[in-house]
Design a protein around this motif. Structure first.
Motif, mmCIF file in Angstrom:
data_model
loop_
_atom_site.group_PDB
_atom_site.id
_atom_site.type_symbol
_atom_site.label_atom_id
_atom_site.label_comp_id
_atom_site.label_asym_id
_atom_site.label_seq_id
_atom_site.Cartn_x
_atom_site.Cartn_y
_atom_site.Cartn_z
ATOM 1 N N SER A 21 -19.140 7.491 19.601
ATOM 2 C CA SER A 21 -20.402 6.782 19.363
ATOM 3 C C SER A 21 -21.523 7.376 20.196
ATOM 4 O O SER A 21 -21.299 7.868 21.311
ATOM 5 C CB SER A 21 -20.249 5.294 19.705
ATOM 6 N N SER A 27 -12.701 8.691 16.857
ATOM 7 C CA SER A 27 -14.051 8.117 16.740
ATOM 8 C C SER A 27 -14.850 8.362 18.012
ATOM 9 O O SER A 27 -14.294 8.464 19.117
ATOM 10 C CB SER A 27 -13.982 6.616 16.449
ATOM 11 N N LEU A 58 -25.705 16.283 12.255
ATOM 12 C CA LEU A 58 -24.321 16.716 12.386
ATOM 13 C C LEU A 58 -24.113 17.886 11.428
ATOM 14 O O LEU A 58 -24.203 17.716 10.205
ATOM 15 C CB LEU A 58 -23.350 15.585 12.042
ATOM 16 N N THR A 106 -23.416 2.908 6.059
ATOM 17 C CA THR A 106 -22.322 3.837 6.366
ATOM 18 C C THR A 106 -22.278 4.958 5.342
ATOM 19 O O THR A 106 -22.374 4.720 4.134
ATOM 20 C CB THR A 106 -20.968 3.101 6.372
ATOM 21 N N CYS A 129 -19.822 8.129 4.180
ATOM 22 C CA CYS A 129 -18.519 8.776 4.266
ATOM 23 C C CYS A 129 -18.526 9.985 3.346
ATOM 24 O O CYS A 129 -18.982 9.904 2.204
ATOM 25 C CB CYS A 129 -17.392 7.825 3.874
ATOM 26 N N LEU A 186 -25.193 5.673 16.144
ATOM 27 C CA LEU A 186 -24.301 6.282 15.174
ATOM 28 C C LEU A 186 -22.880 6.187 15.714
ATOM 29 O O LEU A 186 -22.614 6.591 16.842
ATOM 30 C CB LEU A 186 -24.647 7.761 14.946
ATOM 31 N N ARG A 187 -22.006 5.645 14.898
ATOM 32 C CA ARG A 187 -20.571 5.689 15.212
ATOM 33 C C ARG A 187 -19.927 6.634 14.207
ATOM 34 O O ARG A 187 -20.047 6.440 12.992
ATOM 35 C CB ARG A 187 -19.936 4.302 15.129
ATOM 36 N N ILE A 188 -19.271 7.665 14.711
ATOM 37 C CA ILE A 188 -18.749 8.741 13.875
ATOM 38 C C ILE A 188 -17.232 8.743 13.988
ATOM 39 O O ILE A 188 -16.700 8.684 15.101
ATOM 40 C CB ILE A 188 -19.331 10.097 14.334
ATOM 41 N N TRP A 189 -16.535 8.793 12.851
ATOM 42 C CA TRP A 189 -15.079 8.828 12.929
ATOM 43 C C TRP A 189 -14.482 9.728 11.850
ATOM 44 O O TRP A 189 -15.039 9.903 10.776
ATOM 45 C CB TRP A 189 -14.479 7.426 12.870
ATOM 46 N N LEU A 213 -14.866 11.932 6.713
ATOM 47 C CA LEU A 213 -15.691 11.898 7.918
ATOM 48 C C LEU A 213 -16.786 10.875 7.664
ATOM 49 O O LEU A 213 -17.519 10.984 6.674
ATOM 50 C CB LEU A 213 -16.297 13.267 8.206
ATOM 51 N N CYS A 214 -16.913 9.880 8.528
ATOM 52 C CA CYS A 214 -17.846 8.779 8.293
ATOM 53 C C CYS A 214 -18.832 8.629 9.444
ATOM 54 O O CYS A 214 -18.509 8.919 10.600
ATOM 55 C CB CYS A 214 -17.094 7.459 8.097
ATOM 56 N N LEU A 215 -20.023 8.153 9.096
ATOM 57 C CA LEU A 215 -21.061 7.842 10.071
ATOM 58 C C LEU A 215 -21.579 6.446 9.769
ATOM 59 O O LEU A 215 -22.043 6.177 8.653
ATOM 60 C CB LEU A 215 -22.234 8.817 9.999
#
Length: 404
Positions: A349, A347, A121, A168, A170, A211-214, A183-185
């Motif tokens: 994914s 979010s 990313l 995780t 952040c 990966l869940r990105i939010w 921004l977190c993964l």
């Protein structure tokens, strides 16, 4: 009667064949399992701040998958597949701690490596959608991008969960817009087939990671802000110059979404064996606990080739120049959708894995409904035809009747 029965039975056979050949037939199960373990900073004897590398080792009967989730520079997920069940990760920590990443990460024996790839990313884009088009075509609508290589990322030691095979990251930069936001993964690995409990309910198997990105509570730079995300990839095999979009007739696991997007790598042309993939549903959500109305579509750009490695220290530690490097952008929301400041949350994914991407299947409930819905009319036709034939035969005269 025999002809009517034949037609009805033939109809049943046709329906069964159609369901069986569907990409979502319930019988297509994947029972393959791996023995999965997770560790932080493998081989580092003395804990050190500012260094974070999660290593997942997923061992099969005669091969091993290595996943490396890391944050030195832009956050990245590296996948390495070997044909040995005893391969391992070796890191030159003296070089890494001195800031010399090049060549410091290896998977040994090197001759066992069959395939490797990375997803990085690199940028978070924000644009002012003043005309509410959901289509960022005007270059003057963009604010300066957030360069994720410049973010400060949290200590993975505080978020790694060895039991759940998850960790995780952040991060935030020094601007006022990220004063209270991040921004977190969230990275997850798997030892067997399964599905996320929350939307988009991605199907995974033992060759997958997720990966869940939010984006949470970031202060937008306009009242009409929308966001886009830049992904860069590295692959030891040829990555296709387009994203395949597959259609389905079932939205059971992701309501209102009948498509899945996948970007795959293969050694040759379109018909070659698929070695690795990045797969996602074209949807994002405006809430951490999404409801149907929180869904918003996402779109991808066409991939473009790059000439240099992504700005990730660990990617540069493992990969060398000369491999295929590509990038694409993912844009979130369409015209008429609420802007980011409605919830200050977004979010998305994605799965990263080895081999052919998982394919959604109809659940037993859906199969039962389909069987009842298609079978009931045919059963009525069958029994109606049989009854009509029997009734007609009962009306036929017995023997010879003279004509007056």
């Amino acid at each position: 009667m025999d002809f009517a029965v034949f037609l009805t039975v033939q109809s049943f056979v046709i329906i069964f064949v159609l369901l069986h050949n569907s990409t979502g037939f319930v019988g297509h199960e994947d029972d393959f399992r791996r023995n999965v373990s997770m560790e932080l900073n493998p081989g580092l004897k003395t804990p050190s701040t500012g260094v974070g590398l999660v290593h997942v080792r997923a061992v099969g009967s005669n091969d091993t998958l290595h996943f490396l989730f890391c944050s030195q520079g832009a956050p990245a997920l590296i996948l390495v597949h070997t044909n040995s069940s005893s391969s391992y990760v070796h890191i030159d920590w003296d070089a890494v701690l001195a800031g010399n990443f090049s060549g410091s990460l290896k998977v040994l024996p090197e001759s066992s490596v069959q395939f490797s790839s990375a997803v990085v990313l690199t940028r978070l884009w924000e644009y002012d959608d003043v005309n509410d088009t959901g289509d960022p075509q005007d270059p003057f609508s963009f604010f300066p991008p957030y360069e994720l290589q410049d973010f400060s990322w949290n200590d993975l030691n505080k978020t790694i969960d060895l039991a759940k095979l998850s960790a995780t990251l952040c991060g935030r930069n020094n601007s006022n817009t990220f004063r209270n936001g991040s921004l977190c993964l969230a990275f997850s690995a798997f030892g067997s087939k399964g599905r996320d409990a929350i939307w988009p309910g991605l199907l995974h198997n033992a060759n997958s990671s997720k990966l869940r990105i939010w984006l949470d509570d970031v202060l937008p730079r306009s009242n009409q802000s929308r966001f886009a995300l830049e992904l860069q990839t590295v692959s030891s095999a040829k990555q296709r110059d387009h994203v395949d979009v597959l259609k389905s007739i079932d939205d059971e696991y992701t309501p209102s979404i009948f498509k899945v997007s996948q970007w795959v790598s293969s050694p040759g042309n379109e018909s070659s064996e698929i070695l690795g993939y990045t797969q996602w549903k074209p949807v994002a959500y405006r809430s951490a606990q999404p409801k149907f109305e929180d869904a918003t579509p996402c779109r991808h750009s066409n991939p473009v080739l790059l000439s240099q490695l992504p700005p990730s220290g660990w990617v540069k530690a493992f990969f060398e120049d000369g491999l295929q490097m590509s990038a694409l952008n993912l844009t979130f929301s369409i015209a008429g959708d609420p802007f980011y400041n409605t919830t200050n949350y977004l979010s998305w994914s994605v799965l990263v894995g080895l081999g052919v991407p998982p394919q959604d299947s109809f659940s037993p409930l859906v199969m039962t409904i389909m069987a009842v819905g298609l079978g009931t009319p045919l059963a009525l036709i069958l029994f109606g035809g049989v009854f009509a034939c029997i009734f007609k035969r009962g009306q036929q005269p017995q023997g010879y009747e003279p004509i007056n």
